[in-house]
Write a protein that holds these residues in place. Sequence first.
Motif, PDB file in Angstrom:
ATOM      1  N   ASP A  32      24.944  55.343  72.966  1.00 49.84           N
ATOM      2  CA  ASP A  32      24.365  54.012  73.143  1.00 49.84           C
ATOM      3  C   ASP A  32      24.372  53.230  71.838  1.00 49.84           C
ATOM      4  O   ASP A  32      24.431  52.004  71.829  1.00 49.84           O
ATOM      5  N   SER A  33      24.296  53.948  70.723  1.00 52.06           N
ATOM      6  CA  SER A  33      24.211  53.319  69.411  1.00 52.06           C
ATOM      7  C   SER A  33      24.563  54.351  68.350  1.00 52.06           C
ATOM      8  O   SER A  33      24.429  55.558  68.583  1.00 52.06           O
ATOM      9  N   THR A  34      25.002  53.868  67.202  1.00 51.40           N
ATOM     10  CA  THR A  34      25.196  54.755  66.056  1.00 51.40           C
ATOM     11  C   THR A  34      24.149  54.482  64.979  1.00 51.40           C
ATOM     12  O   THR A  34      24.290  54.917  63.849  1.00 51.40           O
ATOM     13  N   ALA A  35      23.085  53.790  65.372  1.00 49.62           N
ATOM     14  CA  ALA A  35      21.981  53.528  64.447  1.00 49.62           C
ATOM     15  C   ALA A  35      21.273  54.843  64.131  1.00 49.62           C
ATOM     16  O   ALA A  35      21.111  55.697  65.019  1.00 49.62           O
ATOM     17  N   HIS A  38      18.517  56.072  66.573  1.00 48.81           N
ATOM     18  CA  HIS A  38      19.046  56.575  67.844  1.00 48.81           C
ATOM     19  C   HIS A  38      19.686  57.949  67.648  1.00 48.81           C
ATOM     20  O   HIS A  38      19.467  58.865  68.452  1.00 48.81           O
ATOM     21  N   ARG A  76      34.718  50.532  63.668  1.00 49.16           N
ATOM     22  CA  ARG A  76      34.066  51.299  64.737  1.00 49.16           C
ATOM     23  C   ARG A  76      34.260  52.795  64.507  1.00 49.16           C
ATOM     24  O   ARG A  76      33.315  53.589  64.596  1.00 49.16           O
TER      25      ARG A  76
END
Length: 130
Positions: A32-35, A38, A76
Motif C-alpha cells: 500500500d505504501s513504502t513509507a 507502513h 519507484r
Amino acid sequence: MSTTSSPGIERTLRGCRPADVDPVVIDAADLDSTAPDHLRDLKRGLAARGYQPAAVAAEATFDAESTLERQREADRLRGLVRAASFLGAGRVEVSVDGEASKQARTALAALAERADREGVEFVRVDGDSA
C-alpha cells in the motif's frame, strides 16, 4: 558488487540455526505504501504470523521515448530497494517488460549499485542481468 566471501559471513553461518519462520516474496503491487510507518507495521504483522520477507518482486516498464517516465520508474524501483532493506528482505526481483533500452539498462545498473549499498541483491528475473 563483491564476489568474495567475507570471513565474518562464514563465522556467522557456523552459528546459525533453523528459525520457525516462512520466507515470503512480497509483490510490490501489493504494498500500500513504502513509507517507513507502513513498512514497520507490515514487518511487525508478518513477524507475528511467522513470515519473513525474503524478496520484493516488481514488474518494471521503461518508456524508451520519455526521459521523465524512465526517471519515475527508476525512482519507484529505488523506493522498493529501500523498502526491501527496511523489511529485511535480501533481494529485489525485477521483471522488465519488453526490451530494455540503453537508458533503461543504465538505470537498472545504477539501481543494482544502490541495492548493493543497501545490502540487498538486485536481480532481473527475465533472464538479463542488471
